[in-house]
Design a protein around this motif. Structure first.
Motif, mmCIF file in Angstrom:
data_model
loop_
_atom_site.group_PDB
_atom_site.id
_atom_site.type_symbol
_atom_site.label_atom_id
_atom_site.label_comp_id
_atom_site.label_asym_id
_atom_site.label_seq_id
_atom_site.Cartn_x
_atom_site.Cartn_y
_atom_site.Cartn_z
ATOM 1 N N PRO A 193 28.808 36.929 52.094
ATOM 2 C CA PRO A 193 29.769 37.280 53.149
ATOM 3 C C PRO A 193 31.192 37.289 52.601
ATOM 4 O O PRO A 193 31.595 36.350 51.908
ATOM 5 C CB PRO A 193 29.587 36.166 54.177
ATOM 6 N N PRO A 194 31.957 38.319 52.893
ATOM 7 C CA PRO A 194 33.366 38.312 52.458
ATOM 8 C C PRO A 194 34.145 37.253 53.222
ATOM 9 O O PRO A 194 33.792 36.899 54.351
ATOM 10 C CB PRO A 194 33.853 39.726 52.803
ATOM 11 N N PRO A 195 35.215 36.727 52.635
ATOM 12 C CA PRO A 195 35.978 35.653 53.280
ATOM 13 C C PRO A 195 36.914 36.142 54.380
ATOM 14 O O PRO A 195 37.618 35.328 54.987
ATOM 15 C CB PRO A 195 36.780 35.061 52.116
ATOM 16 N N GLY A 196 36.926 37.432 54.642
ATOM 17 C CA GLY A 196 37.791 37.985 55.684
ATOM 18 C C GLY A 196 37.351 39.400 55.991
ATOM 19 O O GLY A 196 36.328 39.873 55.478
ATOM 20 N N PRO A 197 38.086 40.107 56.826
ATOM 21 C CA PRO A 197 37.724 41.482 57.172
ATOM 22 C C PRO A 197 37.713 42.394 55.939
ATOM 23 O O PRO A 197 38.580 42.281 55.068
ATOM 24 C CB PRO A 197 38.832 41.902 58.151
ATOM 25 N N VAL A 198 36.724 43.278 55.875
ATOM 26 C CA VAL A 198 36.651 44.250 54.792
ATOM 27 C C VAL A 198 37.657 45.360 55.075
ATOM 28 O O VAL A 198 37.597 46.014 56.112
ATOM 29 C CB VAL A 198 35.232 44.836 54.665
ATOM 30 N N VAL A 199 38.595 45.548 54.146
ATOM 31 C CA VAL A 199 39.623 46.571 54.335
ATOM 32 C C VAL A 199 39.587 47.648 53.264
ATOM 33 O O VAL A 199 40.135 48.731 53.462
ATOM 34 C CB VAL A 199 41.036 45.941 54.387
ATOM 35 N N ASP A 200 38.939 47.356 52.133
ATOM 36 C CA ASP A 200 38.977 48.316 51.032
ATOM 37 C C ASP A 200 37.953 47.915 49.971
ATOM 38 O O ASP A 200 37.913 46.765 49.556
ATOM 39 C CB ASP A 200 40.376 48.326 50.408
ATOM 40 N N SER A 201 37.152 48.871 49.528
ATOM 41 C CA SER A 201 36.159 48.586 48.482
ATOM 42 C C SER A 201 36.705 48.850 47.086
ATOM 43 O O SER A 201 36.019 48.594 46.094
ATOM 44 C CB SER A 201 34.904 49.431 48.707
ATOM 45 N N ASN A 202 37.924 49.365 46.984
ATOM 46 C CA ASN A 202 38.494 49.687 45.680
ATOM 47 C C ASN A 202 38.623 48.422 44.831
ATOM 48 O O ASN A 202 39.183 47.423 45.262
ATOM 49 C CB ASN A 202 39.875 50.321 45.848
ATOM 50 N N GLY A 203 38.104 48.469 43.619
ATOM 51 C CA GLY A 203 38.197 47.333 42.711
ATOM 52 C C GLY A 203 37.110 46.298 42.870
ATOM 53 O O GLY A 203 37.063 45.323 42.107
ATOM 54 N N ALA A 204 36.183 46.492 43.826
ATOM 55 C CA ALA A 204 35.133 45.487 44.040
ATOM 56 C C ALA A 204 34.196 45.401 42.837
ATOM 57 O O ALA A 204 33.790 44.308 42.432
ATOM 58 C CB ALA A 204 34.350 45.814 45.305
ATOM 59 N N GLY A 205 33.860 46.551 42.253
ATOM 60 C CA GLY A 205 32.990 46.541 41.087
ATOM 61 C C GLY A 205 33.653 45.886 39.887
ATOM 62 O O GLY A 205 33.001 45.154 39.123
ATOM 63 N N ASP A 206 34.940 46.133 39.707
ATOM 64 C CA ASP A 206 35.675 45.494 38.613
ATOM 65 C C ASP A 206 35.745 43.983 38.824
ATOM 66 O O ASP A 206 35.622 43.208 37.874
ATOM 67 C CB ASP A 206 37.089 46.071 38.535
ATOM 68 N N ALA A 207 35.944 43.579 40.075
ATOM 69 C CA ALA A 207 35.985 42.148 40.382
ATOM 70 C C ALA A 207 34.631 41.501 40.121
ATOM 71 O O ALA A 207 34.547 40.384 39.598
ATOM 72 C CB ALA A 207 36.409 41.930 41.837
ATOM 73 N N PHE A 208 33.542 42.211 40.492
ATOM 74 C CA PHE A 208 32.202 41.689 40.220
ATOM 75 C C PHE A 208 32.034 41.470 38.718
ATOM 76 O O PHE A 208 31.547 40.415 38.278
ATOM 77 C CB PHE A 208 31.141 42.653 40.733
ATOM 78 N N ALA A 209 32.421 42.458 37.927
ATOM 79 C CA ALA A 209 32.292 42.336 36.476
ATOM 80 C C ALA A 209 33.093 41.146 35.958
ATOM 81 O O ALA A 209 32.618 40.379 35.108
ATOM 82 C CB ALA A 209 32.745 43.627 35.803
ATOM 83 N N ALA A 210 34.321 40.973 36.468
ATOM 84 C CA ALA A 210 35.160 39.855 36.024
ATOM 85 C C ALA A 210 34.515 38.515 36.351
ATOM 86 O O ALA A 210 34.483 37.596 35.521
ATOM 87 C CB ALA A 210 36.546 39.958 36.653
ATOM 88 N N GLY A 211 33.987 38.383 37.576
ATOM 89 C CA GLY A 211 33.331 37.138 37.961
ATOM 90 C C GLY A 211 32.091 36.860 37.134
ATOM 91 O O GLY A 211 31.845 35.723 36.713
ATOM 92 N N PHE A 212 31.301 37.896 36.903
ATOM 93 C CA PHE A 212 30.085 37.739 36.095
ATOM 94 C C PHE A 212 30.455 37.313 34.678
ATOM 95 O O PHE A 212 29.833 36.394 34.119
ATOM 96 C CB PHE A 212 29.318 39.055 36.077
ATOM 97 N N LEU A 213 31.458 37.963 34.083
ATOM 98 C CA LEU A 213 31.858 37.634 32.715
ATOM 99 C C LEU A 213 32.416 36.219 32.623
ATOM 100 O O LEU A 213 32.191 35.522 31.618
ATOM 101 C CB LEU A 213 32.881 38.645 32.205
#
Length: 317
Positions: A233-253
């Motif tokens: 679950p996101p911690p707040g309202p979803v406003v934009d998916s831009n950069g979500a994949g990059d953030a996933f990669a950063a967290g995984f790394l």
């Protein structure tokens, strides 16, 4: 080998113009009144660099950047966030794009492909010198970066890449897919995500392949085992998916380089990606280490992780 950098990010620097539109797809019309148009630095490589740096990893970014206002925005972003930047002159000007963002956070990206030339390269000696003092390299799928892959491999660093919305057949993406130890990609354009993931692992050297699917979560392939990672679950309202994949990669790394179990790396990626969806496109905020770890602790009962996060991680091995 002593290191100065945890993550060397190659490519993906640029500027986006964000246009908020009433809906996507946008029906044809001569004109629209829109609630906002803003330009800011930040494309895929920038976002990965921002993401891993916010999580406490020592970060260095190298890319080709123009001597122009857009390049000044990129330089200022790195300077303000304390991220080392090695810039190589890009005669065609800094890369830029236009993102149309709908009310539900979905986006349509329009990339200007007139900035690059066939002969554009990152200097091998510079890449080798940076790689020699780095633990890991994350490679954007831009043209100059393809020629840096053999240099990185010779330097002995582990490599990750994000194939974005690859369809699984376009030959351009294959060198990146087959040279990386960790491969991220979106499932959006894949007719059979599992088949594509297994083919990447069979034909290349990937130890982990992750296909993200937004609210449907992600698939993680480790060896022969395919695991579904539910979205968190996101911690707040979803406003934009831009950069979500990059953030996933950063967290995984972050998890991977910390020696965490692969499923916990997936949890970190999911938490970082969900956070990114709550950040408007006009901002470049990334989740910090303390917030990520606290959120992950709240989600210990996450089905794919519960009882399975104590297995040895991969880290630099």
């Amino acid at each position: 080998m002593s290191t100065e950098t945890d993550v060397l990010v190659l490519g993906g620097a640029g500027v986006d113009t964000i246009v908020y539109v009433p809906r996507l797809p946008l029906p044809f019309s001569d004109s629209y009144l829109v609630p906002g148009i803003e330009t800011r630095a930040g494309q895929t490589g920038d976002f990965v660099a921002l993401g891993v740096s916010a999580l406490g990893l020592r970060t260095h970014h190298i890319d080709m950047i123009g001597d122009d206002h857009a390049g000044d925005l990129v330089r200022a972003l790195h300077r303000d966030r304390g991220i080392a930047l090695t810039e190589v002159p890009l005669p065609g000007g800094t890369k830029r794009a236009v993102n149309l963002v709908g009310p539900d956070g979905r986006r349509l990206s329009l990339y200007d492909n007139s900035r690059s030339r066939e002969e554009d390269r990152l200097p091998p000696a510079t890449v080798a010198a940076l790689a020699s003092v780095s633990r890991h390299a994350h490679v954007s799928i831009t043209h100059p970066c393809a020629f840096a892959l053999p240099v990185l491999r010779e330097a002995g660093v582990t490599i990750s890449t994000d194939l974005h919305d690859w369809d699984g057949t376009e030959p351009y993406h294959e060198p990146f897919a087959h040279e990386a130890d960790i491969v991220f990609l979106s499932a959006t354009a894949l007719a059979d995500p599992e088949r594509t993931m297994r083919r990447i692992a069979e034909r290349g050297r990937a130890r982990a392949v992750v296909a993200t699917a937004g609210a449907e979560g992600a698939q993680l392939l480790l060896g022969d085992e395919l695991t579904h990672l539910p979205a968190v679950p996101p911690p707040g309202p979803v406003v934009d998916s831009n950069g979500a994949g990059d953030a996933f990669a950063a967290g995984f790394l972050f998890g991977w380089l910390s020696g965490e179990a692969p499923l916990r790396c997936g949890l970190y990626g999911a938490v970082a990606g969900a956070h990114a969806c709550t950040v408007p496109s006009t901002r470049t905020d990334s989740i910090g280490r303390d917030d990520l770890l606290a959120r992950a602790a709240e989600l210990e009962s996450w089905p794919a992780v519960a009882g399975r996060t104590s297995a040895p991680g991969s880290g630099d091995a």
